[in-house]
Design a protein around this motif. Structure first.
Motif, short mmCIF file in Angstrom:
data_model
loop_
_atom_site.label_atom_id
_atom_site.label_comp_id
_atom_site.label_asym_id
_atom_site.label_seq_id
_atom_site.Cartn_x
_atom_site.Cartn_y
_atom_site.Cartn_z
N ASP A 150 0.85 -1.19 0.00
CA ASP A 150 0.00 0.00 0.00
C ASP A 150 0.89 1.24 0.00
N TYR A 151 1.52 1.49 -1.14
CA TYR A 151 2.48 2.58 -1.25
C TYR A 151 1.77 3.91 -1.44
N THR A 152 2.45 4.96 -1.04
CA THR A 152 1.97 6.31 -1.30
C THR A 152 2.88 6.93 -2.35
N VAL A 153 2.30 7.32 -3.45
CA VAL A 153 3.06 7.96 -4.52
C VAL A 153 2.67 9.43 -4.54
N ARG A 154 3.66 10.28 -4.38
CA ARG A 154 3.41 11.72 -4.42
C ARG A 154 4.16 12.30 -5.60
N ARG A 155 3.44 12.99 -6.42
CA ARG A 155 4.06 13.67 -7.56
C ARG A 155 4.09 15.16 -7.23
N VAL A 156 5.29 15.69 -7.19
CA VAL A 156 5.48 17.09 -6.82
C VAL A 156 6.22 17.79 -7.95
N VAL A 157 5.65 18.87 -8.42
CA VAL A 157 6.30 19.68 -9.45
C VAL A 157 7.01 20.83 -8.74
N LEU A 158 8.30 20.92 -8.96
CA LEU A 158 9.09 21.99 -8.35
C LEU A 158 9.39 23.06 -9.38
N HIS A 179 8.89 -1.54 3.78
CA HIS A 179 8.86 -2.75 4.60
C HIS A 179 8.15 -3.80 3.76
N THR A 180 8.84 -4.27 2.74
CA THR A 180 8.18 -5.07 1.72
C THR A 180 7.97 -6.52 2.10
N GLY A 181 8.81 -7.06 2.94
CA GLY A 181 8.64 -8.47 3.24
C GLY A 181 8.90 -9.30 2.00
N SER A 182 8.13 -10.32 1.82
CA SER A 182 8.30 -11.19 0.67
C SER A 182 7.16 -10.97 -0.31
N PHE A 183 7.51 -10.77 -1.58
CA PHE A 183 6.48 -10.60 -2.61
C PHE A 183 6.10 -11.94 -3.23
N GLY A 185 7.58 -13.75 -5.35
CA GLY A 185 7.81 -13.79 -6.78
C GLY A 185 6.90 -12.87 -7.58
N ASN A 186 6.17 -11.97 -6.93
CA ASN A 186 5.26 -11.07 -7.63
C ASN A 186 5.83 -9.65 -7.58
N PRO A 187 6.53 -9.22 -8.64
CA PRO A 187 7.12 -7.88 -8.64
C PRO A 187 6.12 -6.78 -9.03
N GLU A 188 4.88 -7.14 -9.35
CA GLU A 188 3.90 -6.18 -9.85
C GLU A 188 3.65 -5.01 -8.89
N PRO A 189 3.49 -5.22 -7.59
CA PRO A 189 3.24 -4.06 -6.71
C PRO A 189 4.38 -3.05 -6.74
N MET A 190 5.63 -3.51 -6.77
CA MET A 190 6.76 -2.59 -6.81
C MET A 190 6.82 -1.88 -8.16
N GLN A 191 6.55 -2.60 -9.25
CA GLN A 191 6.56 -1.99 -10.58
C GLN A 191 5.46 -0.93 -10.68
#
Length: 195
Positions: A150-158, A179-183, A185-191
């Motif tokens: 459950d990542y938070t992605v913030r896009r900030v224009v400077l 704190h990713t733990g073990s995926f 073998g599923n890299p989709e959440p990080m991608q």
């Protein structure tokens, strides 16, 4: 402390925690004779006051002598106090509940014979402890199952007036505190997070 109201409030809270800590230990020990109860009371309060005296002395003289030892002398009564505050909450809540039941009995008719008895102190504390124990368990399970992706992605224009034009459209990615733990073998959440 410069504010006397804060000082006396903190002192009162410490005293209440100490008394409830004493009562909790006394109930657990189940002392039956008056001599045992008096001996325990004297031992408990002498030890408690001694630890507080050593802690205060360690704090007031922390800049002279062995600072490490004095730090430990201060931490011991504070750690015990923290434990007593944890004990205080369920016991204090139970006492308020008993006070409420006592007040309600004064203004209502007695319960009919055969009615369910109110919770005993040990039943109440056991149920409360189970409820309190569920909080970190549920939080840990949520973190392990759902929260790890459950990542938070913030896009900030400077915008800086003195930034060179070569940085126009430049993107910077910062990833921190994963704190990713073990995926499994599923890299989709990080991608998905870095896309």
């Amino acid at each position: 402390m410069r504010n006397p109201v804060v000082f006396w409030s903190v002192l009162l809270a410490i005293m209440v925690a100490e008394v409830y800590g004493y009562l909790a230990v006394r109930v657990v020990l189940n002392l039956s004779t008056l001599t045992e109860r008096r001996g325990f009371a004297a031992s408990y309060w002498l030890l408690t006051l001694g630890l507080w005296a050593l802690g205060i002395w360690g704090f007031s003289t922390r800049h002279a002598g062995n600072a490490t030892l004095k730090g430990y002398l201060l931490v011991v009564p504070l750690a015990l106090l923290a434990a007593k505050f944890v004990v205080l909450l369920p016991l204090l809540l139970e006492d308020f509940a008993r006070l409420g039941r006592w007040a309600a009995r004064g203004f209502s008719s007695p319960p009919p014979l055969g009615a369910a008895a109110p919770l005993t102190r040990s039943e109440f504390i056991s149920r409360l402890a189970l409820g309190l124990g569920l909080v970190p368990l549920v939080a840990m399970l949520w973190g392990m199952v759902r929260g790890k992706t459950d990542y938070t992605v913030r896009r900030v224009v400077l915008r800086y007036p003195n930034l060179p034009a070569s940085f126009d459209g430049f993107k910077i990615l910062q990833i921190s505190d994963l704190h990713t733990g073990s995926f499994n073998g599923n890299p989709e959440p990080m991608q998905r997070a870095v896309a």
